[in-house]
Design a protein around this motif. Structure first.
Motif, mmCIF file in Angstrom:
data_model
loop_
_atom_site.group_PDB
_atom_site.id
_atom_site.type_symbol
_atom_site.label_atom_id
_atom_site.label_comp_id
_atom_site.label_asym_id
_atom_site.label_seq_id
_atom_site.Cartn_x
_atom_site.Cartn_y
_atom_site.Cartn_z
ATOM 1 N N SER A 176 0.890 -0.997 -0.323
ATOM 2 C CA SER A 176 0.229 0.157 -0.107
ATOM 3 C C SER A 176 0.754 1.404 -0.102
ATOM 4 O O SER A 176 0.379 2.139 -0.291
ATOM 5 N N GLU A 177 1.681 1.160 0.746
ATOM 6 C CA GLU A 177 3.108 2.404 0.749
ATOM 7 C C GLU A 177 3.569 2.224 -1.246
ATOM 8 O O GLU A 177 3.808 3.687 -0.966
ATOM 9 N N SER A 216 2.665 1.911 -4.134
ATOM 10 C CA SER A 216 1.358 2.375 -4.549
ATOM 11 C C SER A 216 1.010 3.533 -4.312
ATOM 12 O O SER A 216 1.096 4.154 -5.543
ATOM 13 N N GLY A 217 1.667 4.385 -2.913
ATOM 14 C CA GLY A 217 0.723 5.635 -2.535
ATOM 15 C C GLY A 217 1.994 6.736 -3.370
ATOM 16 O O GLY A 217 2.176 7.621 -3.532
ATOM 17 N N VAL A 218 3.396 5.808 -3.379
ATOM 18 C CA VAL A 218 4.199 6.472 -3.064
ATOM 19 C C VAL A 218 4.625 6.708 -4.947
ATOM 20 O O VAL A 218 4.787 7.440 -5.243
ATOM 21 N N LYS A 234 1.769 6.447 -6.960
ATOM 22 C CA LYS A 234 0.231 7.261 -7.578
ATOM 23 C C LYS A 234 -0.222 5.965 -8.617
ATOM 24 O O LYS A 234 -0.869 5.961 -9.828
ATOM 25 N N SER A 260 -2.657 1.901 -8.860
ATOM 26 C CA SER A 260 -3.241 1.053 -7.778
ATOM 27 C C SER A 260 -2.198 0.423 -7.522
ATOM 28 O O SER A 260 -1.101 -0.640 -7.835
ATOM 29 N N ASN A 261 -2.889 -1.231 -5.748
ATOM 30 C CA ASN A 261 -2.372 -2.117 -5.189
ATOM 31 C C ASN A 261 -1.781 -2.967 -6.518
ATOM 32 O O ASN A 261 -0.496 -3.313 -6.711
ATOM 33 N N GLU A 315 0.254 20.904 -4.258
ATOM 34 C CA GLU A 315 0.366 19.565 -3.515
ATOM 35 C C GLU A 315 -0.657 20.122 -2.662
ATOM 36 O O GLU A 315 -1.610 19.423 -2.109
#
Length: 155
Positions: free
Chosen positions: A60-61, A63-65, A67, A69-70, A148
């Motif tokens: 999940s991290e 994916s967030g980094v 931007k 999807s998982n 941002e």
């Protein structure tokens, strides 16, 4: 509805030129990655994120980094694990989660790829004087920070 035509048109032109330059560079990078390094830009991006986070990242991290999807990173990480570039470590207290991190072989491979990538970017942008490149980088960082923070406004 009054619109600053000069400013509006200038900003639109800026956006279109940024987009065109970005697409041209990305297309060239994708081709060189495939042809010269037998890899893809998304794989490079995953390895870059893991390189910047040596303690590892949960999916999940990651994916967030990146931007994305998982699901997008899961397949890439799986292939990198199979190739020995990434390892999965259990997360204490969470049996379902794991940390993805580069192996020694992965770090070495990423360094090789990153060096090639830097050389390609340097060559593609070689007509831009270093001082101008730095000024433009600062301006674009300011724009990104402004966006941002959510301080942009609509007319």
């Amino acid at each position: 509805m009054s619109l600053d035509t000069t400013g509006s048109k200038s900003r639109l032109r800026l956006w279109l030129r940024l987009l065109k330059a970005s697409k041209l560079i990305e297309t060239e990078l994708r081709e060189r990655m495939r042809r010269e390094l037998d890899t893809t830009l998304p794989r490079f991006d995953v390895m870059a994120a893991l390189s910047r986070n040596p303690a590892g990242l949960k999916m999940s991290e990651l994916s967030g980094v990146l931007k994305v999807s998982n699901g997008n990173v899961t397949g890439i990480v799986e292939r990198l694990v199979e190739e020995g570039f990434v390892r999965r470590d259990a997360v204490k207290g969470d049996r379902r989660a794991f940390l993805a991190r580069l192996t020694e072989e992965g770090r070495s491979e990423f360094e090789r790829q990153a060096s090639a990538h830097e050389g390609w970017i340097d060559g593609l942008l070689s007509d831009v004087e270093p001082e101008r490149a730095e000024r433009l980088a600062v301006l674009l960082a300011e724009v990104a920070a402004h966006l941002e923070e959510g301080k942009h406004h609509e007319n």
